[in-house]
Design an enzyme around this catalytic site. Structure first.
Site, PDB file in Angstrom:
ATOM      1  N   GLY A 255       0.826  -1.203   0.000  1.00 13.13           N
ATOM      2  CA  GLY A 255       0.000   0.000   0.000  1.00 13.13           C
ATOM      3  C   GLY A 255       0.862   1.255   0.000  1.00 13.13           C
ATOM      4  O   GLY A 255       2.033   1.231  -0.391  1.00 13.13           O
ATOM      5  N   HIS A 535       0.249  28.797 -18.402  1.00  9.92           N
ATOM      6  CA  HIS A 535       1.094  28.083 -19.369  1.00  9.92           C
ATOM      7  C   HIS A 535       2.533  28.603 -19.272  1.00  9.92           C
ATOM      8  O   HIS A 535       2.746  29.802 -19.171  1.00  9.92           O
ATOM      9  CB  HIS A 535       0.575  28.313 -20.794  1.00  9.92           C
ATOM     10  CG  HIS A 535       1.434  27.679 -21.845  1.00  9.92           C
ATOM     11  ND1 HIS A 535       1.416  26.322 -22.098  1.00  9.92           N
ATOM     12  CD2 HIS A 535       2.352  28.224 -22.695  1.00  9.92           C
ATOM     13  CE1 HIS A 535       2.274  26.049 -23.059  1.00  9.92           C
ATOM     14  NE2 HIS A 535       2.856  27.189 -23.449  1.00  9.92           N
TER      15      HIS A 535
END
Length: 555
Positions: A255, A535
């Site tokens: 896990g 961006h």
């Protein structure tokens, strides 16, 4: 008009204080706020000392303004048993409501997360991750970088980094409680058979509180037959000390905890074998993400695995002298299948509630495997049976209730409990609580897995849809040389609302928050597709997925 709160005082109260006494009184409490906004260790201690000194001198003149005062018939309005992230979050919010608050720390301020979990493990991952990057000659070459000579590390230095970080965060956490006027009681809090009572396990003194919040956290689960010595057979508690770096280590369980430690160990040069009882690696993860994680985090490293087997017997060894012996049996037939010898074994088989010896039975609370039953408001129920009664004025948050065993979920539940105590009904939306695995690259998610979404859609009668963004199409990821990974958005096609998001890729843990906010707010993919993303940034991977969901293209 809006009211501004300074450490449990509203602005009108502060103005009254300036009229009644020296201006220093106001400055001291504002200083407390400044301390919390700038909790650096060096500055924090001196600033906090100054604020306490100011408060002490001022309260001598005007006792009525002392933050600890309460007109309640009880010693405290709220008593919190446990001082991990959940208890801390509850205490801060309690003081913000002007409630007289005590925390029974049990000698463990910061709890598992700060001392033996989230915080020190991130320090190990950060340091070992740097080692991995600097040893990856092919990756560095793509960036035009060449490292001559062998990249070395100081094991003791890395271990000290983790320990120092934990101590620093622990100190900041405790200082913030003191600065806000929370009474920190060092002993362990124990319920009694009398309502509203909490006994200090260290001194035997009994305190009373109108409302009690249980926040005892959890401890590592060690399966039968596994002999833990925290030297060669380790839980996460012992592994964080990094007393030595084994050449060959077995990790029992695949896990979050097991994956993160495999990342640390392999970066520092260890070989790893996962031992997983279930048929698949990473059994709780979204299956598509788990397959990608196996390709990116397992196959490319010195890791192999055994699936469908139990580590039925684990015998500790002696570092450098005697190996750890692990006997494995088939998970179905229980027949012996293999015995291996390793330098160390780490037990990463989950955690169990730390609810023993805290008087739950005396208070009429029945647990199931240690877990305390609660309703949506975090109110404790007498048992897990249908029709169980609410235990008045007792709440349970965090790992002990088993709803979501994450530190930030515990904090959210603590805040929610205080809201309900204050008379403002509140329920935590656990589907909107994100989670992350801090491997390199990271894995992050919010909401159900795709498999769970399919079941939920069929049961509730709505249509599930999926859209995906790719790191290989992202300029920032390519600039970093990290083009592997995806962001998968699962949404209700009928309403457009985001149901879940699963990401594997660079900085996934940071990217998931936008998605968690969308789930919490019920934002639609149409609305998200029209929001502008900077961006070039990694978050454009999500922009691609959001736009794709409504038939738009991302440049």
């Amino acid at each position: 008009p809006a009211r501004v709160i300074f450490s449990g005082f509203d602005i009108d109260h502060l103005l009254n204080m300036t009229r009644a006494g020296p201006i220093m009184m106001v400055s001291s409490h504002i200083l407390v706020l400044l301390v919390l906004l700038n909790p650096s260790v060096d500055g924090f201690s001196s600033m906090r000392s100054s604020s306490i000194a100011f408060t002490s001198r001022s309260s001598t003149r005007q006792p009525s303004t002392k933050v600890h005062m309460s007109e309640s018939e009880y010693d405290f309005d709220v008593a919190i048993i446990g001082c991990g992230v959940g208890g801390h979050g509850a205490a801060l919010h309690s003081r913000a409501q002007g409630l007289k608050t005590a925390v029974f720390a049990g000698g463990d301020v910061g709890g598992t997360c700060v001392n033996r979990g989230c915080v020190p493990s991130k320090a190990l991952l950060a340091a070992s991750g740097r080692v991995r990057e600097m040893r990856d000659a092919a990756h560095l070459s793509e960036l035009g970088i060449k490292v001559t000579g062998e990249v070395e590390y100081d094991r003791e230095g890395i271990a000290a980094h983790a320990k120092n970080l934990a101590n620093r965060v622990k100190g900041n956490l405790e200082n913030s409680l003191v600065a806000l006027g929370v009474d920190v009681i060092e002993g362990k809090g124990i319920l009694t058979s009398t309502t509203h009572e909490v006994k200090d396990g260290a001194t035997g003194k009994v305190y009373t509180a109108k409302d009690i919040i249980l926040a005892p956290g959890s401890v590592p689960f060690v399966p039968p037959g596994v002999g833990v010595d925290e030297k060669t057979v380790l839980t996460s508690d012992g592994a964080l000390n990094l007393d030595f770096v084994p050449e060959y280590v077995a990790i029992i369980g695949s896990g979050y905890i097991g994956l993160e430690f495999s990342d640390v160990y392999t970066a520092l040069g260890s070989e790893v074998t996962f031992i997983e009882a279930l048929p698949d690696l990473m059994p709780t993860f979204d299956r598509e993400i788990a397959r990608l994680a196996e390709r990116m985090l397992i196959r490319t490293r010195a890791i192999d695995y055994r699936l469908g087997v139990f580590a039925s017997e684990v015998t500790p060894g002696i570092p450098g002298e005697k190996p750890v012996v692990i006997k494995m049996i088939d998970a179905d037939t229980k027949e012996h299948v293999e015995t291996i010898e390793v330098d160390a074994a780490m037990v990463a088989t989950g955690r169990v509630p730390n609810t023993g010896d805290m008087g739950l039975e005396d208070a009429g609370i029945e647990t199931m495997r240690g877990f305390v039953a609660v309703n949506e408001k975090m109110e404790v129920l007498s048992s897990h049976e249908d029709g169980a009664e609410i235990i008045p004025n007792v709440y349970c948050i965090g790992d002990a209730n088993g709803k979501m065993m994450l530190a930030h979920a515990a904090s959210a539940q603590g805040i929610s409990a205080i809201e309900n105590i204050s008379g403002r009904e509140h329920v935590v939306n656990h589907d909107a609580v994100p989670a992350a695995c801090f491997t390199h690259p990271e894995i992050a998610m919010v909401g159900p897995t795709e498999e769970q979404c399919i079941e939920r859609a069929e049961k509730e009668g709505w249509t599930l849809a999926k859209s995906q963004g790719n790191f290989r199409a992202n300029s920032k990821a390519l600039a970093e040389g990290e083009g592997n990974g995806i962001a998968k958005v699962l949404y209700n096609k009928d309403t457009g609302k985001v149901v879940a998001v699963h990401i594997i890729g660079i900085h996934a843990a940071d990217l998931i928050q936008e998605c968690a906010n969308a789930v919490a707010a019920g934002t639609t993919v149409k609305e998200l597709s029209m929001m502008v993303h900077t961006h070039p940034t990694l978050c454009e991977v999500l922009d691609e997925a959001f736009k794709g969901a409504v038939g738009m293209s991302s440049h």
